[in-house]
Design an enzyme around this catalytic site. Structure first.
Site, PDB file in Angstrom:
ATOM      1  N   VAL A 119      47.541 -33.922  14.191  1.00  0.00           N
ATOM      2  CA  VAL A 119      46.474 -33.123  13.566  1.00  0.00           C
ATOM      3  C   VAL A 119      45.236 -33.946  13.227  1.00  0.00           C
ATOM      4  CG1 VAL A 119      48.095 -31.406  12.643  1.00  0.00           C
ATOM      5  CG2 VAL A 119      47.404 -33.358  11.199  1.00  0.00           C
TER       6      VAL A 119
ATOM      7  N   ASN B  82      50.953 -27.050   7.913  1.00  0.00           N
ATOM      8  CA  ASN B  82      52.079 -27.624   7.169  1.00  0.00           C
ATOM      9  C   ASN B  82      52.174 -29.149   7.301  1.00  0.00           C
ATOM     10  OD1 ASN B  82      55.044 -27.620   6.089  1.00  0.00           O
ATOM     11  ND2 ASN B  82      55.182 -28.513   8.150  1.00  0.00           N
TER      12      ASN B  82
ATOM     13  N   SER C 116      50.683 -27.859  -2.972  1.00  0.00           N
ATOM     14  CA  SER C 116      51.683 -28.595  -3.756  1.00  0.00           C
ATOM     15  C   SER C 116      51.435 -28.303  -5.235  1.00  0.00           C
ATOM     16  CB  SER C 116      51.501 -30.097  -3.497  1.00  0.00           C
ATOM     17  OG  SER C 116      52.225 -30.871  -4.405  1.00  0.00           O
TER      18      SER C 116
ATOM     19  N   TYR D 105      47.539 -38.505  -2.362  1.00  0.00           N
ATOM     20  CA  TYR D 105      48.270 -37.246  -2.149  1.00  0.00           C
ATOM     21  C   TYR D 105      47.719 -36.157  -3.076  1.00  0.00           C
ATOM     22  CZ  TYR D 105      52.206 -34.135  -1.160  1.00  0.00           C
ATOM     23  OH  TYR D 105      52.980 -33.068  -0.759  1.00  0.00           O
TER      24      TYR D 105
ATOM     25  N   ALA E  79      44.757 -35.987  -4.417  1.00  0.00           N
ATOM     26  CA  ALA E  79      43.412 -35.601  -3.957  1.00  0.00           C
ATOM     27  C   ALA E  79      43.510 -34.712  -2.725  1.00  0.00           C
ATOM     28  CB  ALA E  79      42.588 -36.849  -3.660  1.00  0.00           C
ATOM     29  N   SER E  80      44.411 -35.049  -1.807  1.00  0.00           N
ATOM     30  CA  SER E  80      44.516 -34.261  -0.567  1.00  0.00           C
ATOM     31  C   SER E  80      44.963 -32.835  -0.880  1.00  0.00           C
ATOM     32  CB  SER E  80      45.467 -34.926   0.423  1.00  0.00           C
ATOM     33  OG  SER E  80      46.825 -34.784   0.047  1.00  0.00           O
ATOM     34  N   LYS E  81      45.915 -32.685  -1.792  1.00  0.00           N
ATOM     35  CA  LYS E  81      46.446 -31.345  -2.053  1.00  0.00           C
ATOM     36  C   LYS E  81      45.496 -30.520  -2.932  1.00  0.00           C
ATOM     37  CE  LYS E  81      50.139 -31.576   0.517  1.00  0.00           C
ATOM     38  NZ  LYS E  81      50.249 -30.742   1.719  1.00  0.00           N
TER      39      LYS E  81
ATOM     40  N   ILE F 107      61.041 -30.336  -2.929  1.00  0.00           N
ATOM     41  CA  ILE F 107      61.867 -29.739  -1.878  1.00  0.00           C
ATOM     42  C   ILE F 107      62.558 -30.877  -1.125  1.00  0.00           C
ATOM     43  CG2 ILE F 107      61.868 -28.195   0.115  1.00  0.00           C
ATOM     44  CD1 ILE F 107      60.706 -26.882  -2.417  1.00  0.00           C
TER      45      ILE F 107
HETATM   46  P1  NAP Z   1      58.628 -33.636   6.500  1.00  0.00           P
HETATM   47  O1  NAP Z   1      60.029 -33.200   6.571  1.00  0.00           O
HETATM   48  O2  NAP Z   1      58.312 -35.094   6.548  1.00  0.00           O
HETATM   49  O3  NAP Z   1      57.798 -32.867   7.635  1.00  0.00           O
HETATM   50  C1  NAP Z   1      56.454 -33.144   7.900  1.00  0.00           C
HETATM   51  C2  NAP Z   1      56.244 -33.068   9.385  1.00  0.00           C
HETATM   52  O4  NAP Z   1      54.853 -33.328   9.655  1.00  0.00           O
HETATM   53  C3  NAP Z   1      57.056 -34.119  10.141  1.00  0.00           C
HETATM   54  O5  NAP Z   1      57.659 -33.537  11.279  1.00  0.00           O
HETATM   55  C4  NAP Z   1      55.992 -35.120  10.539  1.00  0.00           C
HETATM   56  O6  NAP Z   1      56.304 -35.823  11.720  1.00  0.00           O
HETATM   57  C5  NAP Z   1      54.804 -34.221  10.761  1.00  0.00           C
HETATM   58  N1  NAP Z   1      53.570 -34.984  10.813  1.00  0.00           N
HETATM   59  C6  NAP Z   1      53.270 -36.122  10.160  1.00  0.00           C
HETATM   60  N2  NAP Z   1      52.063 -36.555  10.524  1.00  0.00           N
HETATM   61  C7  NAP Z   1      51.589 -35.675  11.435  1.00  0.00           C
HETATM   62  C8  NAP Z   1      50.406 -35.583  12.190  1.00  0.00           C
HETATM   63  N3  NAP Z   1      49.454 -36.527  12.115  1.00  0.00           N
HETATM   64  N4  NAP Z   1      50.242 -34.532  13.030  1.00  0.00           N
HETATM   65  C9  NAP Z   1      51.211 -33.602  13.143  1.00  0.00           C
HETATM   66  N5  NAP Z   1      52.361 -33.637  12.481  1.00  0.00           N
HETATM   67  C10 NAP Z   1      52.551 -34.662  11.620  1.00  0.00           C
HETATM   68  O7  NAP Z   1      57.957 -33.118   5.157  1.00  0.00           O
HETATM   69  P2  NAP Z   1      58.022 -31.704   4.404  1.00  0.00           P
HETATM   70  O8  NAP Z   1      58.539 -31.982   3.054  1.00  0.00           O
HETATM   71  O9  NAP Z   1      58.648 -30.667   5.234  1.00  0.00           O
HETATM   72  O10 NAP Z   1      56.469 -31.438   4.242  1.00  0.00           O
HETATM   73  C11 NAP Z   1      55.786 -30.355   4.833  1.00  0.00           C
HETATM   74  C12 NAP Z   1      54.557 -30.042   3.990  1.00  0.00           C
HETATM   75  O11 NAP Z   1      54.986 -29.661   2.675  1.00  0.00           O
HETATM   76  C13 NAP Z   1      53.625 -31.249   3.787  1.00  0.00           C
HETATM   77  O12 NAP Z   1      52.294 -30.797   3.837  1.00  0.00           O
HETATM   78  C14 NAP Z   1      53.964 -31.710   2.392  1.00  0.00           C
HETATM   79  O13 NAP Z   1      52.903 -32.391   1.774  1.00  0.00           O
HETATM   80  C15 NAP Z   1      54.257 -30.384   1.715  1.00  0.00           C
HETATM   81  N6  NAP Z   1      55.028 -30.470   0.485  1.00  0.00           N
HETATM   82  C16 NAP Z   1      56.281 -30.975   0.499  1.00  0.00           C
HETATM   83  C17 NAP Z   1      56.979 -31.060  -0.703  1.00  0.00           C
HETATM   84  C18 NAP Z   1      58.365 -31.600  -0.762  1.00  0.00           C
HETATM   85  O14 NAP Z   1      58.865 -31.797  -1.884  1.00  0.00           O
HETATM   86  N7  NAP Z   1      59.030 -31.861   0.338  1.00  0.00           N
HETATM   87  C19 NAP Z   1      56.379 -30.623  -1.891  1.00  0.00           C
HETATM   88  C20 NAP Z   1      55.096 -30.111  -1.850  1.00  0.00           C
HETATM   89  C21 NAP Z   1      54.416 -30.030  -0.650  1.00  0.00           C
HETATM   90  P3  NAP Z   1      57.038 -37.264  11.594  1.00  0.00           P
HETATM   91  O15 NAP Z   1      58.259 -37.040  10.785  1.00  0.00           O
HETATM   92  O16 NAP Z   1      57.296 -37.641  13.014  1.00  0.00           O
HETATM   93  O17 NAP Z   1      56.043 -38.144  10.897  1.00  0.00           O
END
Ligand code: NAP
Length: 255
Positions: free
Chosen positions: A64, A90, A144, A159, A161-163, A192
């Site tokens: 992305v 996402n 988030s 993080y 700032a980004s969110k 999560i």
């Molecule tokens: P995750 O399991 O690490 O999944 C994130 C996915 O994004 C991974 O497949 C990752 O690929 C991919 N990614 C990373 N850099 C990328 C790029 N430059 N272009 C395209 N894809 C990319 O994390 P998740 O917890 O499901 O997170 C999903 C979203 O939820 C994120 O925006 C995160 O900030 C948000 N979020 C998560 C939580 C939580 O507690 N888990 C809480 C609040 C918000 P690689 O693994 O190959 O790097």
């Protein structure tokens, strides 16, 4: 009728965690899913999960942060899959160096986190905007708790700032595109259990304990806990909802 019948839904970062769960959930509701991820294998694995469950799915590699690749991908999908009406921004990373950490690490965190979590959302949205506007599209951005507050431990100014930026972008787009019938909303997940925070869960039980103490539901979320809100915001049940953020945080923000 399934809630997302006749929609084509693009999901970034769909190779893992929340994005993968949303891909499976959207397909279950009848959407044709396009799973995008920076990692080809994980995107393919998500596609296999979706198709094994009877869904219709394509998967492609997309970083992305690569604006030209985002534009090219939007064209490729329009040509080979069809008109996109749902976009889930996402893809995201979490790096946890506080501002007072080693300078190189802090600067790298800032650059990478902003590039993926915020500029990435811009890049993909901009690339698919034509199709979303033409199809009264729905955009679902993954924010988030840190769209509102900073979490002290482990600290990541980048993080947070980004969110915060994702929520601001959500509101700006909702206002600009509302008259065209394009709806733009966000989801605010709490803690999560995904690979994103596997290291924190393994190495920092105190941080997890503090988080759970602050969470009225008293448990960590699963990726599936985000699927309902993601379906709601993408389907007609939320036809008068735009510029909003649905918190799926176990009540964290109520405390
Ligand atoms: P995750 O399991 O690490 O999944 C994130 C996915 O994004 C991974 O497949 C990752 O690929 C991919 N990614 C990373 N850099 C990328 C790029 N430059 N272009 C395209 N894809 C990319 O994390 P998740 O917890 O499901 O997170 C999903 C979203 O939820 C994120 O925006 C995160 O900030 C948000 N979020 C998560 C939580 C939580 O507690 N888990 C809480 C609040 C918000 P690689 O693994 O190959 O790097």
């Amino acid at each position: 009728m399934p809630l997302l019948q006749n929609h084509i839904a693009v999901i970034t970062g769909a190779g893992s965690g929340i994005g993968r769960a949303i891909a499976v959930g959207y397909a279950r509701e009848g959407a044709r899913v396009v799973a995008l991820d920076v990692d080809a294998d994980s995107a393919r694995q998500t596609a296999k999960l979706v198709s094994d469950a009877g869904g219709t799915v394509d998967s492609f590699v997309l970083d992305v942060t690569d604006r030209a690749a985002c534009t090219a991908m939007a064209k490729q999908i329009a040509d080979t899959v069809g008109p996109v009406s749902i976009l889930v921004n996402n893809a995201g990373i979490a790096r946890r160096n506080g501002m007072t950490g080693a300078p190189e690490a802090v600067i790298k965190d800032w650059e990478d986190v902003i590039a993926i979590n915020l500029t990435g959302v811009f890049n993909v949205t901009h690339a698919f905007l034509g199709s979303l506007r033409a199809n009264k599209g729905r955009i679902v951005n993954i924010g988030s708790i840190q769209s509102f507050v900073h979490i002290r431990q482990p600290s990541s100014p980048a993080y947070t700032a980004s969110k915060h930026g994702v929520l601001g972008f959500t509101r700006a787009l909702a206002v600009e595109l509302g008259k065209e019938g394009v709806r733009v909303n966000a989801i605010g997940p709490g803690f999560i259990e995904t690979p994103l925070n596997a290291a924190t869960r393994a190495n920092n039980p105190e941080a997890v304990r503090l988080f759970m103490e602050h969470t009225p539901l008293g448990r960590a979320g699963k990726p599936e806990d985000i699927v309902g809100p993601a379906i709601f915001l993408a389907c007609d049940l939320s036809s008068y909802v735009t510029g909003s953020i649905v918190m799926a945080d176990g009540g964290y923000r109520a405390v």
